[in-house]
Scaffold this motif. Structure first.
Motif, PDB file in Angstrom:
ATOM      1  N   ILE A  21       0.839  -1.202   0.000  1.00  0.00           N
ATOM      2  CA  ILE A  21       0.000   0.000   0.000  1.00  0.00           C
ATOM      3  C   ILE A  21       0.875   1.254   0.000  1.00  0.00           C
ATOM      4  CG2 ILE A  21      -1.726   1.324   1.301  1.00  0.00           C
ATOM      5  CD1 ILE A  21      -2.772  -1.367   2.365  1.00  0.00           C
ATOM      6  N   GLU A  28      -2.474   6.692  -2.966  1.00  0.00           N
ATOM      7  CA  GLU A  28      -3.502   7.302  -3.806  1.00  0.00           C
ATOM      8  C   GLU A  28      -4.217   8.379  -3.012  1.00  0.00           C
ATOM      9  OE1 GLU A  28      -5.093   3.734  -6.583  1.00  0.00           O
ATOM     10  OE2 GLU A  28      -5.183   3.323  -4.431  1.00  0.00           O
ATOM     11  N   GLU A  70      -8.532   6.100  -4.518  1.00  0.00           N
ATOM     12  CA  GLU A  70      -7.921   4.916  -3.908  1.00  0.00           C
ATOM     13  C   GLU A  70      -8.382   3.617  -4.570  1.00  0.00           C
ATOM     14  OE1 GLU A  70     -10.036   6.998  -2.382  1.00  0.00           O
ATOM     15  OE2 GLU A  70      -9.216   7.806  -0.514  1.00  0.00           O
ATOM     16  N   THR A  93      -5.857   0.593  -3.967  1.00  0.00           N
ATOM     17  CA  THR A  93      -5.916   0.253  -2.548  1.00  0.00           C
ATOM     18  C   THR A  93      -7.199  -0.499  -2.235  1.00  0.00           C
ATOM     19  OG1 THR A  93      -4.662   2.265  -2.033  1.00  0.00           O
ATOM     20  CG2 THR A  93      -5.806   1.184  -0.207  1.00  0.00           C
ATOM     21  N   SER A  94      -8.298   0.005  -2.770  1.00  0.00           N
ATOM     22  CA  SER A  94      -9.591  -0.618  -2.546  1.00  0.00           C
ATOM     23  C   SER A  94      -9.641  -2.027  -3.131  1.00  0.00           C
ATOM     24  CB  SER A  94     -10.690   0.256  -3.167  1.00  0.00           C
ATOM     25  OG  SER A  94     -11.967  -0.249  -2.887  1.00  0.00           O
ATOM     26  N   MET A 137      -8.011   5.440   4.096  1.00  0.00           N
ATOM     27  CA  MET A 137      -7.159   4.845   3.071  1.00  0.00           C
ATOM     28  C   MET A 137      -6.305   5.829   2.297  1.00  0.00           C
ATOM     29  SD  MET A 137      -9.770   2.077   1.330  1.00  0.00           S
ATOM     30  CE  MET A 137     -10.603   3.327   0.357  1.00  0.00           C
ATOM     31  N   HIS A 154       2.229   8.178   1.723  1.00  0.00           N
ATOM     32  CA  HIS A 154       1.481   7.922   2.955  1.00  0.00           C
ATOM     33  C   HIS A 154       2.253   8.549   4.113  1.00  0.00           C
ATOM     34  CE1 HIS A 154      -2.086   5.615   2.079  1.00  0.00           C
ATOM     35  NE2 HIS A 154      -1.414   4.941   1.164  1.00  0.00           N
ATOM     36  N   ASP A 177      -1.638   3.912   5.467  1.00  0.00           N
ATOM     37  CA  ASP A 177      -1.278   2.579   4.994  1.00  0.00           C
ATOM     38  C   ASP A 177      -1.247   1.601   6.164  1.00  0.00           C
ATOM     39  OD1 ASP A 177       0.851   4.069   6.011  1.00  0.00           O
ATOM     40  OD2 ASP A 177       2.349   3.126   4.750  1.00  0.00           O
TER      41      ASP A 177
END
Length: 446
Positions: free
Chosen positions: A59, A64, A69, A72-73, A114, A136, A141
């Motif tokens: 991540i 993002e 995101e 990530t999603s 996120m 991040h 993350d």
């Protein structure tokens, strides 16, 4: 899809993942107190810890921004499906929900944010951000990873769940008000309580910090355009100077806190943006200023908002200028104060002490920063706590949040994951005994 449909799907899934034990009845008080430590031991196992580290670094490499995101999603969705956990995706654009347990009430939620920040990472590591200008820098993350870790713990201990845990993976905490959009999408419908956390590199690793009542301030943004009449710096009498007007505006705005607010009601007004002029000998036509205002009650926030506009317009007029003022919009909503439910505070203390010991559960002073977890707390009882990530053994001082040198301390992953899972399981078990925590009151004031 309605909760009832998800409940049916979870019930079907539970036939495959249910582990029959002698604990089909509610645990004894001793067994109840052992749950947090057992969960922590599970999270510290090499297999679980290494898995969390891999996820967190993946991540971190692919940060993002708010409502972007997507990768990530998708990663979260894949990991949940690998664990056999039902999920709803997408929610509020790039968010998603996971469901662990019986599929029946009571429902309790645990949440992670996120999104990354628009910053260039300066930390050199094998998992450094691959996306230029994004990183991040706030530890989200780590937040996502700990919630996935909690999901793994909960699924492994499925037999303890006397209800349903809703896993809330939320986009756009950093100013975009993702919590608000998650709520509007029905994410916490029927949920009785919600828990969330934030890492803090100033709190020692292995400790948690908490408090009942106000934890973080509410926050709003303002921008103003102050218009005058441009001219030559040598003949100011033929111009109307918006820089002078803006300077008087800024001084007057500082007096809102020093002379109009109760000294015991903490408030902050900050002008952090001043743009005007491009030459040393030219008075510009206009100047733009902007900033934030913060307070621990909705009443104080609304008062500051009213007075900020009055002061800007009034002071500009004194200098023969015009001013237009704008505040938050739908994309950047005003955040309410983060106010912890007092009964959930007691619940958190019991669970955290059972896991970490009383010496590791410390008080936390309120901060003027804002957190959009507050939107959930406007609707249902909620509790937000601080997870220590400071490495006491490190030779150098840990970089602070929102620094290009910040790096989440991965040794905190087991504690955060186990606390998430323990808070949810114990809440559901205590609800079954007729002693649910959380008073259900909305928090508008201190």
């Amino acid at each position: 899809m309605s909760y009832s449909r998800w409940a049916f799907l979870i019930c079907i899934a539970s036939l495959f993942f249910y582990k029959p034990t002698s604990a089909d009845s509610n645990p004894t008080p001793k067994e109840l107190s052992e749950i947090p430590q057992n969960f922590l031991n599970f999270a510290k196992k090499a297999e679980t810890f290494d898995w969390m580290v891999r996820i967190r670094r993946k991540i971190h490499q692919n940060p993002e921004l708010a409502y972007q995101e997507f990768e990530t999603s998708n990663l979260i969705k894949q990991e949940l499906e690998n664990m056999g956990i039902s999920c709803k995706h997408p929610v509020a654009g790039t968010g998603l929900l996971g469901f662990v347990g019986s599929g029946q009430p009571p429902f309790v939620a645990i949440r992670a944010d996120m999104d990354a920040l628009a910053m260039q990472e300066m930390v050199e590591s094998e998992y450094k951000s691959k996306n230029d200008g994004k990183m991040h820098a706030c530890g989200h993350d780590g937040h996502v990873t700990m919630l996935l870790g909690a999901a793994r713990i909960l699924q492994e201990h499925h037999h303890l769940l006397k209800g349903t845990v809703v896993l809330v993976f939320q986009p756009a905490e950093e100013g975009g008000g993702g919590a608000k959009k998650m709520i509007e999408s029905g994410s916490i419908d029927n949920v009785q309580a919600i828990f969330g956390l934030h890492n803090d590199p100033l709190v020692p690793l292995g400790q948690v910090a908490c408090r009942p009542g106000p934890l973080a301030a509410g926050s709003g943004r303002f921008q103003a355009e102050i218009s005058g009449k441009g001219g030559h710096a040598a003949i100011p009498q033929q111009a109307i100077d918006p820089i002078l007007a803006a300077s008087n505006v800024i001084v007057s705005l500082q007096q809102l806190v020093s002379r109009e607010s109760d000294p015991l009601d903490s408030q902050v007004v900050t002008v952090a943006k001043f743009q005007g002029g491009g030459a040393f000998n030219v008075i510009p036509d206009s100047v733009a200023i902007g900033g934030t205002f913060r307070a621990f009650s909705v009443k104080s926030l609304l008062y500051l908002k009213q007075r900020i506009e009055e002061v800007i317009v009034g002071q500009a007029a004194v200098q023969r200028c015009n001013a237009t003022v704008t505040f938050n919009n739908e994309d950047l909503p005003m955040y309410p104060p983060t106010v912890n439910d007092k009964e959930l505070h007691k619940h958190f203390q019991r669970v955290a002490v059972d896991m970490l010991g009383i010496s590791k559960v410390t008080d936390y002073n309120p901060v003027m920063g804002a957190e959009d977890f507050s939107f959930y707390q406007e609707r249902i009882p909620g509790y937000f706590f601080i997870l220590g990530t400071k490495d006491e053994a490190a030779q150098e001082r840990s970089a602070l949040l929102h620094s290009p040198y910040y790096n989440f301390n991965e040794d905190a992953l087991p504690v955060g994951a186990a606390l998430h899972a323990s808070l949810a399981v114990r809440y559901l078990l205590e609800s079954q005994t007729g002693n649910p925590t959380g008073n259900g009151h909305r928090h508008d004031e201190l």
